[in-house]
Design a protein around this motif. Structure first.
Motif, PDB file in Angstrom:
ATOM      1  N   LEU A 147       1.000  -1.366   0.037  1.00  0.00           N
ATOM      2  CA  LEU A 147       0.085   0.005  -0.253  1.00  0.00           C
ATOM      3  C   LEU A 147       0.895   1.474  -0.312  1.00  0.00           C
ATOM      4  CD1 LEU A 147      -2.381  -1.310   2.570  1.00  0.00           C
ATOM      5  CD2 LEU A 147      -2.926  -1.062   0.635  1.00  0.00           C
ATOM      6  N   SER A 148       0.521   2.812  -0.570  1.00  0.00           N
ATOM      7  CA  SER A 148       1.008   3.838  -0.760  1.00  0.00           C
ATOM      8  C   SER A 148       0.985   4.123   1.151  1.00  0.00           C
ATOM      9  CB  SER A 148       0.857   4.623  -1.326  1.00  0.00           C
ATOM     10  OG  SER A 148      -1.070   4.580  -1.014  1.00  0.00           O
ATOM     11  N   THR A 149       1.048   5.042   1.241  1.00  0.00           N
ATOM     12  CA  THR A 149       1.960   5.779   2.714  1.00  0.00           C
ATOM     13  C   THR A 149       0.302   6.061   3.679  1.00  0.00           C
ATOM     14  OG1 THR A 149       3.648   6.222   2.106  1.00  0.00           O
ATOM     15  CG2 THR A 149       3.092   7.630   3.840  1.00  0.00           C
ATOM     16  N   GLY A 150      -0.820   6.695   2.533  1.00  0.00           N
ATOM     17  CA  GLY A 150      -2.212   6.970   2.689  1.00  0.00           C
ATOM     18  C   GLY A 150      -2.410   6.116   2.972  1.00  0.00           C
ATOM     19  N   MET A 151      -2.127   4.834   2.027  1.00  0.00           N
ATOM     20  CA  MET A 151      -3.092   3.926   2.217  1.00  0.00           C
ATOM     21  C   MET A 151      -3.075   3.042   3.272  1.00  0.00           C
ATOM     22  SD  MET A 151      -5.842   3.992   0.092  1.00  0.00           S
ATOM     23  CE  MET A 151      -6.336   2.366   0.228  1.00  0.00           C
ATOM     24  N   LYS A 152      -2.123   3.290   4.259  1.00  0.00           N
ATOM     25  CA  LYS A 152      -0.693   2.781   4.792  1.00  0.00           C
ATOM     26  C   LYS A 152      -2.210   3.003   6.685  1.00  0.00           C
ATOM     27  CE  LYS A 152       3.286   0.974   3.460  1.00  0.00           C
ATOM     28  NZ  LYS A 152       4.907   0.774   2.963  1.00  0.00           N
ATOM     29  N   GLN A 153      -2.177   4.482   6.127  1.00  0.00           N
ATOM     30  CA  GLN A 153      -2.222   5.619   7.142  1.00  0.00           C
ATOM     31  C   GLN A 153      -3.942   4.733   7.637  1.00  0.00           C
ATOM     32  OE1 GLN A 153      -1.268   6.985   9.402  1.00  0.00           O
ATOM     33  NE2 GLN A 153      -1.796   9.280   9.986  1.00  0.00           N
ATOM     34  N   LYS A 154      -5.109   4.827   6.413  1.00  0.00           N
ATOM     35  CA  LYS A 154      -5.839   4.660   6.295  1.00  0.00           C
ATOM     36  C   LYS A 154      -6.252   3.090   6.901  1.00  0.00           C
ATOM     37  CE  LYS A 154      -7.651   5.966   2.410  1.00  0.00           C
ATOM     38  NZ  LYS A 154      -9.368   6.011   0.883  1.00  0.00           N
ATOM     39  N   ALA A 155      -5.410   2.533   6.364  1.00  0.00           N
ATOM     40  CA  ALA A 155      -5.631   1.159   7.023  1.00  0.00           C
ATOM     41  C   ALA A 155      -5.046   1.106   8.548  1.00  0.00           C
ATOM     42  CB  ALA A 155      -4.003  -0.125   6.719  1.00  0.00           C
ATOM     43  N   SER A 156      -4.542   1.445   8.868  1.00  0.00           N
ATOM     44  CA  SER A 156      -4.368   1.546  10.463  1.00  0.00           C
ATOM     45  C   SER A 156      -5.474   2.127  11.639  1.00  0.00           C
ATOM     46  CB  SER A 156      -2.794   2.201  10.891  1.00  0.00           C
ATOM     47  OG  SER A 156      -1.976   2.394  12.103  1.00  0.00           O
ATOM     48  N   ILE A 157      -6.169   3.393  11.039  1.00  0.00           N
ATOM     49  CA  ILE A 157      -7.291   3.532  11.578  1.00  0.00           C
ATOM     50  C   ILE A 157      -8.304   2.939  11.589  1.00  0.00           C
ATOM     51  CG2 ILE A 157      -8.566   5.280  10.685  1.00  0.00           C
ATOM     52  CD1 ILE A 157      -6.502   7.156   9.974  1.00  0.00           C
ATOM     53  N   VAL A 158      -8.206   2.163  10.085  1.00  0.00           N
ATOM     54  CA  VAL A 158      -9.615   0.655  10.133  1.00  0.00           C
ATOM     55  C   VAL A 158      -9.446   0.307  11.080  1.00  0.00           C
ATOM     56  CG1 VAL A 158     -10.467  -0.175   8.620  1.00  0.00           C
ATOM     57  CG2 VAL A 158     -10.264   1.680   7.935  1.00  0.00           C
ATOM     58  N   VAL A 159      -8.057  -0.570  11.069  1.00  0.00           N
ATOM     59  CA  VAL A 159      -7.830  -2.039  11.870  1.00  0.00           C
ATOM     60  C   VAL A 159      -8.187  -0.982  13.329  1.00  0.00           C
ATOM     61  CG1 VAL A 159      -6.555  -3.227  12.878  1.00  0.00           C
ATOM     62  CG2 VAL A 159      -6.193  -3.300  10.252  1.00  0.00           C
TER      63      VAL A 159
END
Lengths: 261, 408
Positions: A147-159
């Motif tokens: 994932l891109s940096t932004g997507m990683k951040q979103k993944a972290s929020i979601v999880v």
């Protein structure tokens, strides 16, 4: 609800740390006698420059650090004595805490859901809701490393939001995010506020705080220098916006810090 | 318990869903073992074959008729190119002959005194000079050494018997007695000496290597990458996270150690079948009780190793720091394992079995020779297990230390 009462956090400095900080002192007071209340249905902002003590305060609220003095209560539970119960009702989001890059978003969501005592049905329902909100459906089966940096951040929020926590602690919520993702995150924080959750965020981006926060507390050199709603802060400081208010307070406290030294 | 098993499952999935990790942890060691020992076995085998099949280049000076017949009779001439010359020719070519042997171009030179038969005759009739043959070879050359060994054993043996037979009629008259050798080994001691020497060393070392390869990353690596914190802020007891990590490390490293040990044994068998090492791998058998003892000792060792590695990893800020502390332990473990290789028949004091790692190696060595008493087994197993558990408790406590977990 978060109630911080006289929080003081003092770190012992190792020889290496002393060298890094160019100081001869054996200890560093990261947070000094800080009291603050963050209420449900409100977004409280911790504002201050880097190294002011915002992250340390948040780490203490999230049970990762124990206060040297004072105490913190989250949803009525003490962060030291009832750390487990506090962790059950919070979500702590920070750039320092990362997801294992080897796993997919979907796997980690289920894993942390189970770890946070949720049943499979609830996990699936939360998964659908959050993946839809954050547009993660196309990426849910991708490994974090892909994932891109932004997507990683979103993944972290979601999880981290899997357990629908009562309290959301967010250190620099838009740091490293593109403008679109930042908007999605800020809108979601507003949604959480509307749902009656307690949200506390730290930031040094004043316009962001102005748009997002119901109440702010400014921290400079480990001390809280002002607290109140944004109109209250502007009135007390006789300034036009938060940025001006911050600089005014920053200069005043810089002078007083020098005098103390 | 449920959360511990969740963490264990995640840790195992982490490894078993990573092809690169599976390859480096479980497949590469097997390939390396088979490649190293397979190639070694093949090379030793072909070297031995080459030496045996080599046609020796031999010069015999002033050979008697009887020596010539002994050379033919013993079969030596079948695989040798023999150049019979007289002493005059030898004097002329002496330097060349010696030089050829020195440089591996020729293998052997046998000089028979010109009046050898007369010397033999004189000695029989009371002469004081024992007839003497001079045999020159190059002991740094395999072909030359093999030619020397074959010539002295078969040719000179035959020639000597011929001369003595002529002298006394029956060579056996010269023997004072015959000796019958009976090898008595206790049935239960039948496990090969090779296994007794190598298995303890392999087990203590391979288990450590297995734990080391998975343990450092599981704790220090996760701390460094910030992924451990995501679990630390979950509503899980820190002790459950620590135990989950430790148990998964133990499972992964045990599999790694088992795979490596089995492949090493397999490679030895392969080496034995292709070379002169068949005896090494033969004669190994364990009773069910011995297998249980071996597994329990390995289990206690795994707990000890995992505890040590986890403790170092938890106190280290990153994998580099952890690896630099663990590296000096490696030679120490090697020495502990090797110490059991050089035991004499003297009884080992019971207290030695209480020393972690060394005591376990001793116990494994005794299992191989079927000499492990229940007392020694219990001491070895219990002492290692207790120390391992104490270290594990320290690790779980360290998981609660904010300074260690967050470099605070």
């Amino acid at each position: 609800m978060i109630e911080i009462n006289g929080l003081t956090k003092i770190y012992k400095l190792s020889a290496k740390k002393k060298k890094e900080l160019k100081t001869n002192k054996d200890v560093k007071t990261a947070v000094n006698d800080l009291s603050l209340t963050a209420k449900p249905g409100e977004i409280t902002g911790l504002l201050g420059p880097n190294g002011a003590g915002k992250t340390t305060t948040m780490r203490c609220v999230a049970t990762l650090l124990s206060p040297t003095k004072g105490d913190i209560k989250v949803c009525g539970y003490d962060t030291v004595k009832d750390a487990q119960k506090v962790r059950d009702s919070i979500c702590f989001l920070t750039n320092e805490i990362k997801l294992d890059e080897h796993f997919t978003v979907d796997y980690l969501f289920t894993f942390f859901g189970r770890l946070k005592n949720l049943d499979e049905k609830t996990i699936e329902a939360r998964k659908k809701e959050l993946f839809d909100t954050f547009n993660m459906n196309d990426f849910k089966n991708k490994k974090i490393e892909e994932l891109s940096t932004g997507m990683k951040q979103k993944a972290s929020i979601v999880v981290n939001l899997v357990n629908d926590p009562e309290v959301v602690i967010f250190d620099e919520p838009t740091s490293g995010l593109d403008i679109v993702t930042a908007r999605v995150v800020l809108d979601y924080l507003k949604k959480l506020r509307a749902e009656g959750k307690t949200v506390i965020v730290s930031t040094h981006i004043m316009p962001e705080a102005e748009k997002l926060c119901d109440k702010v507390a400014m921290i400079i050199g480990g001390r809280k220098v002002i607290e109140g709603t944004i109109p209250e802060v502007l009135e007390k400081t006789q300034t036009a916006d938060l940025e001006d208010a911050f600089f005014k307070l920053f200069m005043e406290n810089k002078e007083s810090e020098k005098e103390e030294e | 318990m449920n959360k511990i098993s969740l963490i264990i499952k995640k840790e195992l999935f982490r490894v078993f869903s990573d092809r690169k990790l599976i390859f480096s942890l479980y497949i590469l060691p097997v390939l390396i073992m088979f490649a190293i020992y397979g190639i070694m076995g093949k090379m030793i085998g072909s070297m031995e074959k080459d030496i045996t099949e080599h046609t020796a280049i031999v010069t015999v000076v002033d050979a008697t008729e009887e020596l010539k017949s002994a050379i033919d009779f013993s079969g030596f001439s079948g695989n040798a190119n023999i150049n019979y010359i007289d002493s005059a020719a030898y004097e002329t070519d002496k330097d060349t002959i010696v030089d050829n042997i020195k440089h591996g171009k020729a293998d052997l030179c046998v000089i028979v005194p010109k009046n050898f038969d007369e010397q033999v005759e004189d000695y029989v009739n009371g002469g004081s000079t024992l007839p003497n043959l001079e045999v020159s070879f190059n002991d740094s050359e395999n072909y030359s050494s093999q030619a020397y060994s074959m010539f002295t054993n078969s040719v000179l043996g035959t020639y000597k018997n011929q001369l003595l037979g002529k002298r006394y009629g029956d060579v056996r008259m010269l023997e004072a007695m015959s000796v019958t050798t009976v090898i008595l080994t206790k049935d239960e001691q039948s496990n090969s000496q090779f296994m007794k020497m190598l298995l303890p060393y392999m087990v203590v070392l391979m288990l450590f290597a297995g734990v080391m390869s998975v343990g450092v990353d599981a704790i220090a690596g996760e701390k460094e990458r910030g992924t451990l914190s995501s679990m630390l802020i979950s509503p899980v007891k820190r002790s459950e996270i620590a135990i989950g990590k430790i148990v998964s490390m133990a499972i992964l490293s045990s599999i790694s150690a088992a795979v490596t040990t089995v492949s090493m044994l397999g490679a030895f068998v392969l080496m034995g079948s292709s070379g002169g090492f068949a005896a090494m791998s033969g004669g190994v058998s364990f009773s069910p009780l011995q297998i249980i003892e071996l597994l329990l000792i390995m289990l206690s060792l795994v707990i000890l190793y995992v505890g040590i590695i986890a403790l170092i990893a938890v106190y280290s800020p990153n994998t580099k720091a952890a690896s630099s502390i663990i590296s000096p332990l490696y030679p120490l473990i090697i020495i502990m394992g090797m110490l059991t290789m050089f035991r004499t028949g003297k009884e080992t004091p019971t207290i030695h079995y209480a020393v972690p790692v060394y005591g376990n190696a001793l116990a494994i060595s005794d299992i191989c020779s079927n000499e492990l008493s229940l007392l020694h087994f219990f001491i070895s197993f219990a002492c290692t297990l207790i120390i391992g558990i104490v270290i594990t408790v320290l690790v779980t406590k360290a998981f609660n230390d904010e300074k260690l977990m967050f470099n605070a």
